[in-house]
Design an enzyme around this catalytic site. Structure first.
Site, PDB file in Angstrom:
ATOM      1  N   HIS A  12       7.226  -7.425   4.701  1.00 49.82           N
ATOM      2  CA  HIS A  12       8.018  -6.265   4.249  1.00 49.82           C
ATOM      3  C   HIS A  12       7.075  -5.299   3.533  1.00 49.82           C
ATOM      4  O   HIS A  12       6.754  -5.499   2.364  1.00 49.82           O
ATOM      5  CB  HIS A  12       9.134  -6.712   3.305  1.00 49.82           C
ATOM      6  CG  HIS A  12      10.074  -5.609   2.912  1.00 49.82           C
ATOM      7  ND1 HIS A  12      11.424  -5.667   3.146  1.00 49.82           N
ATOM      8  CD2 HIS A  12       9.855  -4.427   2.304  1.00 49.82           C
ATOM      9  CE1 HIS A  12      11.995  -4.560   2.699  1.00 49.82           C
ATOM     10  NE2 HIS A  12      11.051  -3.792   2.172  1.00 49.82           N
ATOM     11  N   HIS A  14       5.777  -1.117   2.829  1.00 42.91           N
ATOM     12  CA  HIS A  14       5.888   0.336   2.916  1.00 42.91           C
ATOM     13  C   HIS A  14       4.484   0.937   2.895  1.00 42.91           C
ATOM     14  O   HIS A  14       3.719   0.703   1.950  1.00 42.91           O
ATOM     15  CB  HIS A  14       6.686   0.893   1.734  1.00 42.91           C
ATOM     16  CG  HIS A  14       8.103   0.422   1.681  1.00 42.91           C
ATOM     17  ND1 HIS A  14       9.129   1.068   2.340  1.00 42.91           N
ATOM     18  CD2 HIS A  14       8.668  -0.642   1.057  1.00 42.91           C
ATOM     19  CE1 HIS A  14      10.267   0.427   2.123  1.00 42.91           C
ATOM     20  NE2 HIS A  14      10.012  -0.620   1.347  1.00 42.91           N
ATOM     21  N   LYS A  95      16.010  -2.419  10.599  1.00 42.38           N
ATOM     22  CA  LYS A  95      16.202  -2.517   9.154  1.00 42.38           C
ATOM     23  C   LYS A  95      17.476  -1.765   8.794  1.00 42.38           C
ATOM     24  O   LYS A  95      17.592  -0.557   9.019  1.00 42.38           O
ATOM     25  CB  LYS A  95      15.007  -1.922   8.408  1.00 42.38           C
ATOM     26  CG  LYS A  95      15.141  -1.909   6.891  1.00 42.38           C
ATOM     27  CD  LYS A  95      15.160  -3.318   6.305  1.00 42.38           C
ATOM     28  CE  LYS A  95      15.420  -3.297   4.797  1.00 42.38           C
ATOM     29  NZ  LYS A  95      14.335  -2.661   4.047  1.00 42.38           N
ATOM     30  N   HIS A 132      18.568  -4.609   3.593  1.00 39.39           N
ATOM     31  CA  HIS A 132      18.473  -4.349   2.156  1.00 39.39           C
ATOM     32  C   HIS A 132      19.848  -4.656   1.577  1.00 39.39           C
ATOM     33  O   HIS A 132      20.785  -3.879   1.720  1.00 39.39           O
ATOM     34  CB  HIS A 132      18.083  -2.893   1.886  1.00 39.39           C
ATOM     35  CG  HIS A 132      17.893  -2.589   0.430  1.00 39.39           C
ATOM     36  ND1 HIS A 132      16.708  -2.103  -0.074  1.00 39.39           N
ATOM     37  CD2 HIS A 132      18.724  -2.702  -0.639  1.00 39.39           C
ATOM     38  CE1 HIS A 132      16.822  -1.934  -1.383  1.00 39.39           C
ATOM     39  NE2 HIS A 132      18.051  -2.293  -1.735  1.00 39.39           N
ATOM     40  N   HIS A 166      13.760  -8.983   0.317  1.00 38.34           N
ATOM     41  CA  HIS A 166      13.392  -8.954  -1.105  1.00 38.34           C
ATOM     42  C   HIS A 166      14.496  -9.489  -2.027  1.00 38.34           C
ATOM     43  O   HIS A 166      15.019  -8.777  -2.881  1.00 38.34           O
ATOM     44  CB  HIS A 166      12.937  -7.567  -1.552  1.00 38.34           C
ATOM     45  CG  HIS A 166      13.759  -6.416  -1.031  1.00 38.34           C
ATOM     46  ND1 HIS A 166      15.124  -6.315  -1.187  1.00 38.34           N
ATOM     47  CD2 HIS A 166      13.372  -5.289  -0.382  1.00 38.34           C
ATOM     48  CE1 HIS A 166      15.545  -5.192  -0.631  1.00 38.34           C
ATOM     49  NE2 HIS A 166      14.496  -4.550  -0.145  1.00 38.34           N
ATOM     50  N   ASP A 238       7.121  -5.827  -0.245  1.00 43.11           N
ATOM     51  CA  ASP A 238       7.866  -4.615  -0.606  1.00 43.11           C
ATOM     52  C   ASP A 238       6.973  -3.681  -1.409  1.00 43.11           C
ATOM     53  O   ASP A 238       7.451  -2.914  -2.250  1.00 43.11           O
ATOM     54  CB  ASP A 238       9.144  -4.949  -1.385  1.00 43.11           C
ATOM     55  CG  ASP A 238      10.128  -3.772  -1.439  1.00 43.11           C
ATOM     56  OD1 ASP A 238      10.014  -2.865  -0.598  1.00 43.11           O
ATOM     57  OD2 ASP A 238      10.996  -3.758  -2.334  1.00 43.11           O
TER      58      ASP A 238
END
Length: 335
Positions: A12, A14, A95, A132, A166, A238
């Protein structure tokens, strides 16, 4: 002491885009690959946009052996659209964001009933769903309140590979044990900090993320599950970089930038707790087994030699502050 890892994965991540991507991508290049989040501006919703983003990531990696497992921002799709996505090189899954729940998620799902037809097709086609999992309720209860949605999805779509992204609570771990078609990712920061570390004294904006850190008993449960080698719990950093000016500001952006310290700090945690033998599964083996992945071959060796973490990373006009900025951590990567 040394720990050698084979093809570690971040499930995960970004990386952002533009100048920020050029800064952050090389700082994740010690991983053999990562599941890349799609909540750009605009979000990555089509195979064409996904391929363009993957090409920009590859360019920013500057030749590093790294597999980008690309996700699309979940929107209702037809069978033809799903098949086109599935056949696109590099595609990993979808996602799903509840609308407005986190950074750049305004186009997410506001009513789960909107997703039913697409989710049924995804189940039939073997396409993973990463979620999420937060409601819009009181901030400490958002993950807890969303567990009923996970339970509904896992029951209604028993063959759908469903990932709770997460996770931050002991209750989420109990749900993980309840349904064999659910896996979960957990971040570095949620193995270490509680809400008290973020806001118990002076506010520490660089530790503020969503989902927020929870109670000591939640942190301890997550840590023990990781150290004990739970087979469906896997590392997803994350890592979420924001410019310093957006973190140290009113309306502080949510996200902890952990990419530069993730592997050394995980090695330190697992070694200190006598669980060095469980780290390979947590950072690669569990994910490979669950998703059937074969990452690029890469060996990373970590040792108990201290590493000084830079106060910030600056490049291409961007400045980003990492977790442990300006501090020494006990382990480092052997270069």
């Amino acid at each position: 002491m040394k720990i050698t890892l084979n093809s570690p994965l971040d499930m995960h991540l970004h990386l952002r885009d533009g100048d920020m991507l050029k800064l952050t991508a090389p700082l994740s290049a010690d991983f053999a690959g990562a599941v890349i989040m799609p909540n750009l501006v605009p979000p990555v919703t089509t195979p064409t946009a996904m391929q363009g983003y993957a090409a920009r990531i590859a360019s920013a990696m500057d030749g590093a052996a790294f597999s980008s497992y690309m996700t699309l921002f979940f929107t209702p799709m037809s069978e033809k659209e799903l098949q086109a996505a599935k056949e696109t090189p590099g595609f990993f899954g979808f996602k799903l964001y509840p609308a407005g729940i986190t950074t750049n998620s305004e186009g997410g799902i506001s009513d789960m009933a909107q997703a039913d037809t697409t989710l049924k097709l995804m189940e039939e086609m073997g396409i993973p769903l990463l979620v999420h999992g937060e409601s819009h309720g009181f901030v400490m209860d958002r993950e807890q309140e969303f567990l009923s949605v996970y339970r509904h999805l896992a029951t209604k779509y028993p063959k759908l590979k469903l990932s709770m992204e997460h996770i931050t609570t002991a209750a989420a771990l109990r749900l993980l044990d309840e349904f064999p078609n659910i896996c979960a990712t957990v971040t570095l920061q949620h193995l270490i900090i509680t809400l008290d570390d973020v806001a118990g004294g002076a506010l520490r904006p660089h530790l503020f993320c969503k989902p927020i850190a929870k109670r000591p008993e939640d942190r301890d449960a997550l840590l023990q599950a990781a150290l004990n080698g739970h087979p469906r719990l896997m590392f997803g950093s994350d890592s979420a970089p924001h410019p310093r000016c957006k973190k140290e500001a009113c309306g502080c952006a949510a996200g902890v930038f952990t990419a530069p310290v993730a592997l050394p700090r995980l090695a330190e945690i697992f070694a200190t707790n006598g669980a060095a033998d469980k780290l390979q599964g947590f950072v690669s083996g569990n994910a490979c087994a669950w998703y059937g992945l074969t990452p690029v071959q890469k060996t990373i060796t970590l040792q108990d030699t201290p590493m000084m973490v830079p106060a910030s990373y600056r490049s291409y006009g961007e400045q980003v502050v990492p977790m442990y900025a300006g501090e020494s951590i006990g382990w480092s990567i052997v270069r």
